[in-house]
Design a protein around this motif. Sequence first.
Motif, mmCIF file in Angstrom:
data_model
loop_
_atom_site.group_PDB
_atom_site.id
_atom_site.type_symbol
_atom_site.label_atom_id
_atom_site.label_comp_id
_atom_site.label_asym_id
_atom_site.label_seq_id
_atom_site.Cartn_x
_atom_site.Cartn_y
_atom_site.Cartn_z
ATOM 1 N N GLU A 70 60.466 138.095 52.588
ATOM 2 C CA GLU A 70 61.052 137.665 51.409
ATOM 3 C C GLU A 70 62.900 136.677 51.922
ATOM 4 O O GLU A 70 63.364 136.121 52.240
ATOM 5 C CB GLU A 70 62.239 138.570 50.136
ATOM 6 C CG GLU A 70 62.346 138.181 49.202
ATOM 7 C CD GLU A 70 62.558 138.920 47.818
ATOM 8 O OE1 GLU A 70 61.493 139.941 47.210
ATOM 9 O OE2 GLU A 70 63.670 138.813 47.516
ATOM 10 N N GLN A 73 62.916 134.280 54.889
ATOM 11 C CA GLN A 73 62.296 133.156 54.314
ATOM 12 C C GLN A 73 63.006 132.544 53.049
ATOM 13 O O GLN A 73 63.383 131.171 53.356
ATOM 14 C CB GLN A 73 60.667 133.079 53.070
ATOM 15 C CG GLN A 73 59.445 133.451 53.271
ATOM 16 C CD GLN A 73 58.871 132.119 54.500
ATOM 17 O OE1 GLN A 73 59.310 131.336 53.859
ATOM 18 N NE2 GLN A 73 57.972 132.321 55.230
ATOM 19 N N ASN A 74 64.071 133.379 52.329
ATOM 20 C CA ASN A 74 65.056 132.564 51.659
ATOM 21 C C ASN A 74 65.736 131.709 53.000
ATOM 22 O O ASN A 74 66.489 131.160 52.312
ATOM 23 C CB ASN A 74 65.806 134.117 51.180
ATOM 24 C CG ASN A 74 64.658 134.131 50.084
ATOM 25 O OD1 ASN A 74 63.693 133.051 49.638
ATOM 26 N ND2 ASN A 74 65.069 135.421 49.302
ATOM 27 N N LEU A 88 69.061 126.334 48.982
ATOM 28 C CA LEU A 88 69.415 127.408 47.944
ATOM 29 C C LEU A 88 70.750 128.038 48.785
ATOM 30 O O LEU A 88 71.004 128.135 50.410
ATOM 31 C CB LEU A 88 67.989 128.397 48.179
ATOM 32 C CG LEU A 88 67.006 128.876 47.751
ATOM 33 C CD1 LEU A 88 65.915 129.625 48.502
ATOM 34 C CD2 LEU A 88 66.679 128.200 46.959
ATOM 35 N N SER A 90 70.529 130.768 50.074
ATOM 36 C CA SER A 90 70.651 132.191 51.442
ATOM 37 C C SER A 90 70.453 131.335 52.132
ATOM 38 O O SER A 90 70.146 131.733 54.025
ATOM 39 C CB SER A 90 69.440 133.089 50.496
ATOM 40 O OG SER A 90 68.659 131.933 50.291
ATOM 41 N N PHE B 907 59.190 131.982 45.571
ATOM 42 C CA PHE B 907 59.774 132.726 45.738
ATOM 43 C C PHE B 907 60.566 132.917 44.847
ATOM 44 O O PHE B 907 60.512 132.097 43.480
ATOM 45 C CB PHE B 907 60.242 132.358 46.779
ATOM 46 C CG PHE B 907 60.090 132.269 47.712
ATOM 47 C CD1 PHE B 907 59.495 133.688 48.489
ATOM 48 C CD2 PHE B 907 59.727 131.459 49.170
ATOM 49 C CE1 PHE B 907 58.906 133.904 49.840
ATOM 50 C CE2 PHE B 907 58.508 131.765 50.119
ATOM 51 C CZ PHE B 907 58.726 132.775 50.600
ATOM 52 N N MET B 909 62.877 132.814 42.867
ATOM 53 C CA MET B 909 64.407 132.146 43.446
ATOM 54 C C MET B 909 64.620 130.997 42.422
ATOM 55 O O MET B 909 63.707 129.561 42.414
ATOM 56 C CB MET B 909 64.495 131.576 44.531
ATOM 57 C CG MET B 909 65.488 133.023 45.700
ATOM 58 S SD MET B 909 67.129 133.083 45.026
ATOM 59 C CE MET B 909 67.462 132.400 46.772
#
Lengths: 448, 1099
Positions: A70, A73-74, A88, A90, B907, B909
């Motif tokens: 995670e 990927q983020n 994002l 992140s 995901f 998000m």
Amino acid sequence: MKQRIIYSILSITLLLVSCDSFLDIQPVGQVIPNNVEEYRALLAKAYKTVPGNRGLASLRSDEMKVSNTEWDQNAYGYLERWDDMSPLTSNVPFSWANYYQVIFTANEIINNRSTIVFTHKEEVDQLVGEAYLLRAYMHFNLVNLHGQPYTKEGALSTKSIPLRLNNDLEASVYRNTVEEVYSSICTDITNAKELLNVKEWEKKYSYRFTTYAANALSARVSLYMGNWVVAYEESMKLINNPLFNLENLTSESATLPNHYLSQEAITSLELVFNSALNKATEVSSLLYNKYQEGDYRQHLYFSEPNEEGIIKSQKGGSNEFTSTFRLAEFYLTAAEALTQLNKLEEAKELLLQLMQNRLTNELYSTEKEKLLNLSQGDLILEIAEERARELAFEGHRWFDLRRTTRPRIEKTLKVGNEDKTYILEKDDARYTIPIPNAAIQSNPNLTK
Amino acid sequence: MKKRLLFIFYILSLYSAVWAQTTNVTITGTIFSSEDNMPLIGASVYVENEELEDQDIRESTLGVITNFDGEFSITIPQNIKNLYCSYIGHETFVLPLVKGKTDYTIQLTPTAQMLDAVVVTGYQTIERRKLTAAVSNVNISEETVGAIKSIDQALAGQIAGLQVTSLSGTPGAPIKIRIRGTSSLQGTQDPLWVLDGIPLEGTDIPEHLDNDITNIKQSSIAGLNPADIDNITVLKDAAATAIYGARAANGVIVITTKNGKIGKPKVSFSTRMTYTPTLSTKRLNLLNSEEKVNLELDLLRNKYNEDNKKGGVYHILDRLDLINAYQESGYEALTDEAKAQLLHLQSQSTDWGEILFRDALNQEYNVNISGGSEKVTYYNSLGFFTEKGNVKGVQADRFNLVSKTSYRINNIVKIGASIFANRRKNKIYLTDKYGMSNPLFYSRKATPYFLPYNEDGEYNYDYDIQNNTDTDLGFNIFEERKNTSSKETINALSSIFDLELRFNDNLKITSQLGLQLDESTKEQIAEENSFTMRDIHKSSQYWDSASSSFKRFIPDGGVHKVNKNSNSQITWKALGEYRNKWNQHEFEIMAGTEIRKNWYETLFTAGYGFDKKTLTTKPVIFPDEEKARQFPLHTKTYRENAFASFFSTTSYSFRNTYTIGGSIRMDGSDLFGVDKKYRYLPLYSVSGLWRISNEPFMKSTDWIDNLAIRASYGLQGNIDKNTSPYLIGSYKVETILPDGSEDMITVNSAPNDKLRWEKTHSINAGIDFSMNNQAINLSLDYYYRKGVDLIGMQTLPLETGFYSNTINWASMTNKGIEIALSTRNITTENFSWYTNFNFAYNANKVLKEKIREDATLPSREGYSVGALFVFETAGLDEDGYILFKNKAGEKVTLKELYRLEDPQWGFPMATSDVTPDEERSFLTHKGSSEPPYTGGFINTFTYKNWELSFNLAFNFGGYVRTTPSYNITDFDKGKNTNKDILNRWTHDNKNTNLPALLAQDYRGDEFYWYMFRPDIYRNLDIWVKKLSYMRLQNLRLGYRLPEKALNKMGVSTASVALEGRNLFVAGASYKNYLDPESMGNPFSAPMPKSIILSLNLSF
């Protein structure tokens, strides 16, 4: 009374004058650069600031993929999916400010070249030469990240990135065309060549540019522009130079060629795979399958697959693997230029020299056989493949794809627990990376 | 002749006049003070101007001054009827001359609670009658300010327009002082402190004091002993502060210490015992064991925040492998063993408040001897103060020594020398990374069922205190206290030399040399058996590829760190004063110069593998340079600054009724790299005074003692020292390639050749009024301060190579009203009642401010500099999620507000297309963190030998942002919290405004948005509390022992007093907090309540 006031004003003025020396204190640890040593320290910091974003861009190519965690990927997933539209918080963004911080220092040195205090004139020349070359290289990397490829039709007149050739803080900054940027890069390289005079630095300072770094950058820029003759000539200056030799990977004692102590190293400036990026990436099967059994690079460059079949690169993660220009790149550049100029024999000769240092004897013989029979078109394709193999995980792949065929790429990635397919079409607009949001926010002119 | 050259307080010219028409008579006499029957030296004896005029005598003034024995001799025309005698602090006495009598004995009575005749500005002593500026004064005595621990405490509630905020109740903690609001957006906002004419260094208080009681930086003010202080003058407007130049933009506080007086030696002794009861943490409303266990059971059942494998319940069920069974089937699924253990956990309880805090008993002793003769006066004092904190092991000691001597060499030369020395020791233990060793914080976070010791008296370890999901390091606060320490020793020495040359009555030259040296050494030790050390060892782990294993490079054993700071300055100033009087015109000019140099030095060393017994350390072998940089072993910094200034003031008075004044100062400093044209900025002020009560038309209203109007205008300024037209860099050693360390120069900031001085225009208008023999004294002031070209940050296009630079772009105003009212309500022979009331209103408004384009908080333009912006909530929705009030006034969810889109790539998000600009519009202005209304109310009653006084200080109208009671996305089961969590929204408790804990797998987009944007939850309006309170600073009952009885024992005066400090606070709700002032900071200690018994003796 009036006289009294006049006298006191006069005496105060006198005191003011004498006080200036009392007030002249040079603080410890702070400095207004003045002499060549101080400007060298300033330039050193600029070198230190140079971003290794070529590695980040490679995530968009086909040579690697992002680990299926995670966190990773983020941070990096958006790159391998060419997803620029839904950023994002992140996401690890491309540097922008750092490039221009380096350019700021380069400009400062270039602007003050006549006032730098020196004992040896050549030290100032070398310093200013490095500044020119650094400015050229920063603009070159920026235009390749965020501008259209020079060789793409119609690209020359498109807006790319702003050129910064002065340090005016008040001036409005707009984007320049690809052509303007390249033209400035070429001018800077020419200026640098006139000034650079150091041929070799101590190994621990080999991040600094030398006269040969100018040849190397000139060769790379010419290759990207399709200036085959110049690319060839500049490359040969490096190939024929006794200072640099190909690492013989067939030998037990060989150093990884992108190691800063390798005998191929010309300039060791960028760490394109820092430990975070190295940890987050895996070798894609597309790349791994390009190596044949008997290619020493496969085992030197990459780890054995673990139980889940994950292969990691061994060419990054620590500042030993700092590399900007190394010899093998210029064998391949020269070969490509010769092929384009239809001098196939010479091109093949250079390729074979490289392969001799990379393959087992058996594989070398079969490959030599194959190579000698290739036509011009096939040879160009073969050189592209060889570049992918030789320069894997050194931040070249994405740029090579851009400047050559901009092929369609299809990726099937595991997202969570399901497989998803992502496609980058041939000549897709996403071959050009958008300017980072932070840059646009601080300068809305970048959208114009 | 000699007589006339002595202490002169009023400038009087004496002419050996020849009177043509009248015969003269010589009057002699002696003046005593009625208080102690000592002769008054330098008292004025004069003939009133009007009487001279009436007699048609040309001389405008006629007067003399008493000599060292209090004697005077004056030759006056025979037909003069009255002589006037006046002396500072005493009522003017009118002596009716009796024909034929030429020798008189006069007694002057001291004025009780009256305004002083002069004001000390640090550069000059100005007669109050000519004072055009806004200045307030506090006499420092136990009767007026109570038993204070440090000088800054004395000012709370005493002066209108001076706002005092306690940052922490910890021994030695500094106090934040703001005079007339905040004037600058960046740069210091603390006032300038001046000790006997020399500005002090090291008085700035760090802006962010969030922490940890151990790192509180003491201001150099903390080293002064209040017992040595005579009075404090606060200079508020530009007319008063312009003389101090750029440093005075935030006001000036001038401290005058006690002096020896001519007379026989006088010895004073005082002692105080202070009892501070233990802190009660009951107000924090923390969960008890039963509530905590039930909460954990509840959350575990609902699979809340499963990554957080913490809390006593989890540990029990995990050990018995019952987690899954419990989550599926609930409590019934548990084994008897598990149930028994849970019950046992519920019954276990530690009262953290009880065992972490203690009653404290503090002691203070002061003794001084003073006296003098014609040639020499002296004041010597010793003081010792020891303050124990309510936390065990926390202690602050102070030892003071003052020696002041003044010599009169001859008629012209006077020399003074004073030495102020103090040594302070502060003892505490180390703060760990999570702030847990701070007992105030730990008592809030420690689970109530955790027992610090097992049955054998050994330490139990809490493995749940680390912030994330880590549980590898154990913590025990008592072990931490025992095995870590932090000791700070501060040695401070300042010395002032004065030289005064008085050539005649008109011309005087004075010079002052001040030295200040503050040196502090902080020694920090963590032994091997401590959380701090375990944490250090953990962070020094690295992967060693040679041995294919993890290793750590910090050796076994403890750590020993030493921080040494030294801060020193030299100030030299010289000034000349000339004054003269022609008829009714008085003129005065002063001009001078000042140079100043200061030095700051810091030194840090660290040794690892430290053994406390052998005092040895072990070498650290770092695997690479990067790691070595994370654990520096030796760091030194050094800074030096120089300043040169020129200043002048002038004043002109006509008929003692109209006064105008002006002052100017030019400051130059070594601002490195600053353009020379900015080296000197003239700061100036002009001011005027109209004493209406002196006008002839006011003659008839003799019930008015004084009525005056003051006005001033001035320019104050400041320049940013960090910006330069040149490129300035600082050296650092850095590496690009392995082993390639070299000097590199980092550019500090963008060169800017367009930076100008920050300028603040100040206007002040005031009225002074007193009536009925000063029964009522009223001062009213209005001020307006406008800062233009304020220096602030602006964002730059990144293509410039910088993110931002400093420019002149902000603008701000402060305006306000100050009222100071002192009244003598009742005075009879045995009883008196005095009241002192002060009140101030300050409105601060930012007129212009640029913010970063990506800022999430709105600009403060149009609001106060302390503006608090909040998301307005509108209750909760059907799932207990927060509802926001959007611009249209509709109730919307977070998802609707931010237009969250579902995650695209599988995901968890969400994405939002809300721009920062739009986001800023979501927030509304709630109020200011700076209370607009401040003040104090002081009452003093005396009855015979008894005195009762109390002092109330208040702050109204402010707001404070508190830390949310609990975290909704990541509630930590391993820590305690207040009872708000029990009142959160659940299916059984829907009637509440406290949101539910959010589950990860439900409304995931909102969950993740809250998680990645914790500022949204923090900025909810429900966490902003009103900060309005009134504090009883002190309540004091004193008794003066009868003198007759004392005199037999050789004691001249003796008094005892009982005082309570901070006995109560009243105001807006501060539920769940110990104290209104500590609401914003969970680490801060509240102001302690204390009872003080004091005894004063003098011989």
